[in-house]
Design an enzyme around this catalytic site. Structure first.
Site, PDB file in Angstrom:
ATOM      1  N   SER A  30       0.780  -1.245   0.000  1.00 23.03           N
ATOM      2  CA  SER A  30       0.000   0.000   0.000  1.00 23.03           C
ATOM      3  C   SER A  30       0.807   1.288   0.000  1.00 23.03           C
ATOM      4  CB  SER A  30      -0.888   0.048   1.250  1.00 23.03           C
ATOM      5  OG  SER A  30      -1.729  -1.064   1.288  1.00 23.03           O
ATOM      6  N   HIS A  61      -2.312   0.549  -5.040  1.00 28.93           N
ATOM      7  CA  HIS A  61      -1.527  -0.613  -5.468  1.00 28.93           C
ATOM      8  C   HIS A  61      -1.364  -0.556  -6.981  1.00 28.93           C
ATOM      9  CE1 HIS A  61      -1.603  -2.730  -1.584  1.00 28.93           C
ATOM     10  NE2 HIS A  61      -2.701  -2.039  -1.433  1.00 28.93           N
ATOM     11  N   HIS A  83      -4.492  -9.080  -2.371  1.00 32.85           N
ATOM     12  CA  HIS A  83      -4.839  -9.275  -0.954  1.00 32.85           C
ATOM     13  C   HIS A  83      -5.926 -10.316  -0.763  1.00 32.85           C
ATOM     14  CE1 HIS A  83      -3.211  -5.147  -0.980  1.00 32.85           C
ATOM     15  NE2 HIS A  83      -2.723  -5.490   0.193  1.00 32.85           N
ATOM     16  N   TYR A  85      -8.226  -9.976   1.471  1.00 30.77           N
ATOM     17  CA  TYR A  85      -9.498  -9.264   1.720  1.00 30.77           C
ATOM     18  C   TYR A  85     -10.226  -8.871   0.443  1.00 30.77           C
ATOM     19  CZ  TYR A  85      -6.702  -4.928   1.187  1.00 30.77           C
ATOM     20  OH  TYR A  85      -5.865  -3.946   0.728  1.00 30.77           O
ATOM     21  N   GLU A  86      -9.528  -8.967  -0.704  1.00 27.20           N
ATOM     22  CA  GLU A  86     -10.191  -8.671  -1.981  1.00 27.20           C
ATOM     23  C   GLU A  86     -11.104  -9.813  -2.400  1.00 27.20           C
ATOM     24  OE1 GLU A  86      -7.604  -6.842  -5.121  1.00 27.20           O
ATOM     25  OE2 GLU A  86      -6.071  -7.191  -3.613  1.00 27.20           O
ATOM     26  N   ALA A 113       1.961  -2.064   5.075  1.00 24.69           N
ATOM     27  CA  ALA A 113       1.475  -1.052   6.007  1.00 24.69           C
ATOM     28  C   ALA A 113       0.875  -1.789   7.192  1.00 24.69           C
ATOM     29  CB  ALA A 113       0.421  -0.203   5.325  1.00 24.69           C
ATOM     30  N   MET A 211      -3.032  -6.572   7.232  1.00 21.01           N
ATOM     31  CA  MET A 211      -3.877  -7.497   6.464  1.00 21.01           C
ATOM     32  C   MET A 211      -3.094  -8.165   5.330  1.00 21.01           C
ATOM     33  SD  MET A 211      -7.175  -5.012   6.070  1.00 21.01           S
ATOM     34  CE  MET A 211      -7.678  -3.921   7.397  1.00 21.01           C
ATOM     35  N   SER A 212      -1.777  -8.135   5.409  1.00 19.88           N
ATOM     36  CA  SER A 212      -1.012  -8.685   4.275  1.00 19.88           C
ATOM     37  C   SER A 212       0.330  -9.231   4.724  1.00 19.88           C
ATOM     38  CB  SER A 212      -0.775  -7.580   3.240  1.00 19.88           C
ATOM     39  OG  SER A 212       0.034  -6.588   3.800  1.00 19.88           O
ATOM     40  N   ASN A 235      -0.551   3.965  11.218  1.00 19.25           N
ATOM     41  CA  ASN A 235      -1.500   4.492  12.210  1.00 19.25           C
ATOM     42  C   ASN A 235      -1.186   3.848  13.548  1.00 19.25           C
ATOM     43  OD1 ASN A 235      -2.689   2.187  10.486  1.00 19.25           O
ATOM     44  ND2 ASN A 235      -3.950   2.075  12.327  1.00 19.25           N
ATOM     45  N   HIS A 247      -8.293   4.171   5.066  1.00 23.13           N
ATOM     46  CA  HIS A 247      -7.365   3.740   4.017  1.00 23.13           C
ATOM     47  C   HIS A 247      -6.560   4.945   3.527  1.00 23.13           C
ATOM     48  CE1 HIS A 247      -5.684   1.002   1.180  1.00 23.13           C
ATOM     49  NE2 HIS A 247      -6.156   1.644   0.124  1.00 23.13           N
TER      50      HIS A 247
HETATM   51  N1  HPA Z   1      -5.122  -2.786  10.999  1.00 26.23           N
HETATM   52  C1  HPA Z   1      -5.012  -3.714  10.025  1.00 26.23           C
HETATM   53  N2  HPA Z   1      -4.333  -3.489   8.899  1.00 26.23           N
HETATM   54  C2  HPA Z   1      -3.716  -2.304   8.746  1.00 26.23           C
HETATM   55  C3  HPA Z   1      -3.792  -1.297   9.727  1.00 26.23           C
HETATM   56  C4  HPA Z   1      -4.528  -1.575  10.915  1.00 26.23           C
HETATM   57  O1  HPA Z   1      -4.635  -0.733  11.834  1.00 26.23           O
HETATM   58  N3  HPA Z   1      -3.080  -0.243   9.275  1.00 26.23           N
HETATM   59  C5  HPA Z   1      -2.585  -0.591   8.059  1.00 26.23           C
HETATM   60  N4  HPA Z   1      -2.973  -1.851   7.740  1.00 26.23           N
END
Ligand code: HPA
Length: 271
Positions: A30, A61, A83, A85-86, A113, A211-212, A235, A247
């Site tokens: 990301s 991406h 991903h 999640y896609e 990320a 998530m990756s 974050n 995002h």
């Molecule tokens: N949680 C899950 N995946 C992420 C986060 C998060 O806070 N930040 C970036 N990818």
């Protein structure tokens, strides 16, 4: 097999540009395309042109491969990743790393990320992944069999290459990179975490959540590729009063951290 087709397609493209088969790989997630190291005689490939490559459809991406030479070694940089999640299956998510192995890549640097669980981390800092906790609810090696039909009962107790991690931490101290070693928790997404999930993840030893990357790291290890991984902390969760990230925040912070990550990757190429 699509892997064979993808491999031949890429090898012949590289040959046309005067590049040999790659030996090192870099995977950037990301908003991290800006961390691509300086390479010579580069050749860019749109991932959509690679036979069997899964479609990446998330903003931030790029879905590009940038190949080039670094001090005589050919490096393949994957900008953007598919991903879980896609809605893709684990086979699709880990297709790129299977291609890397098929091409002869021996070492890979992965970046993604992640959100901080560790209160010491600051937005924009880096976490060298020392270990992971897979809470994705799936494992990419499920169903995998070796030549004798055995399931992949793989030792993952030291998945992340320790010598290169130690060397990067040393270099980081000398160069002032904001980087700590830590444990990455992987979730399937696409939702961010509830407050209770975040406190649970911290309690069991997690420093950051994403998530990756963990599926690719597992498959790379299975295929004998040495893995070095860094998460960009986009974050920071306040575990007492969690509030949602977005995002947009993830992408913006990733882009800001890309220049330091680029130094880290260049230093990894130099090891
Ligand atoms: N949680 C899950 N995946 C992420 C986060 C998060 O806070 N930040 C970036 N990818």
């Amino acid at each position: 097999m699509m892997e064979g087709e993808a491999r031949s397609y890429l090898i012949s493209l590289l040959r046309e540009t005067g590049l040999a088969a790659p030996r090192m790989g870099v995977v950037l997630g990301s908003g991290l395309g800006g961390a691509t190291p300086q390479l010579e005689g580069t050749c860019e490939v749109d991932c959509r042109e690679v036979p069997g490559w899964p479609a990446c459809s998330v903003p931030g991406h790029a879905g590009k491969l940038c190949c080039g030479s670094y001090g005589g070694t050919v490096v393949m940089v994957q900008q953007g990743r598919p991903h879980y999640y896609e809605g893709l299956d684990m086979g699709a998510v880990t297709f790129p790393v299977v291609i890397m192995a098929a091409m002869g890549i021996e070492k890979v640097f992965m970046a993604n990320a992640a959100g901080a669980l560790n209160p010491v981390y600051e937005r924009g800092c880096l976490m060298l992944v020392r270990d992971h906790i897979n809470l994705m609810g799936s494992n990419p090696l499920r169903g995998m069999r070796d030549g004798e039909g055995n399931p992949a009962f793989l030792d993952v107790s030291s998945l992340y290459d320790e010598p290169s991690g130690d060397a990067l931490m040393e270099n980081g101290k000398a160069r002032g990179w904001p980087m700590e070693g830590g444990v990455l928790v992987a979730v399937s997404g696409p939702t961010y975490e509830t407050g209770t999930e975040l406190r649970y993840m911290r309690l069991v030893g997690g420093d950051a959540v994403s998530m990756s990357m963990v599926p690719e790291a597992l498959v790379a290890h299975y295929l004998g590729i040495s893995v070095t991984a860094v998460s960009v902390i986009t974050n920071v969760w306040d575990l007492r009063r969690p509030h949602a990230t977005s995002h947009r925040e993830v992408l913006d912070t990733a882009a800001e951290a890309a220049p330091i990550l680029r130094d880290v990757i260049t230093s990894w190429l130099d090891l």
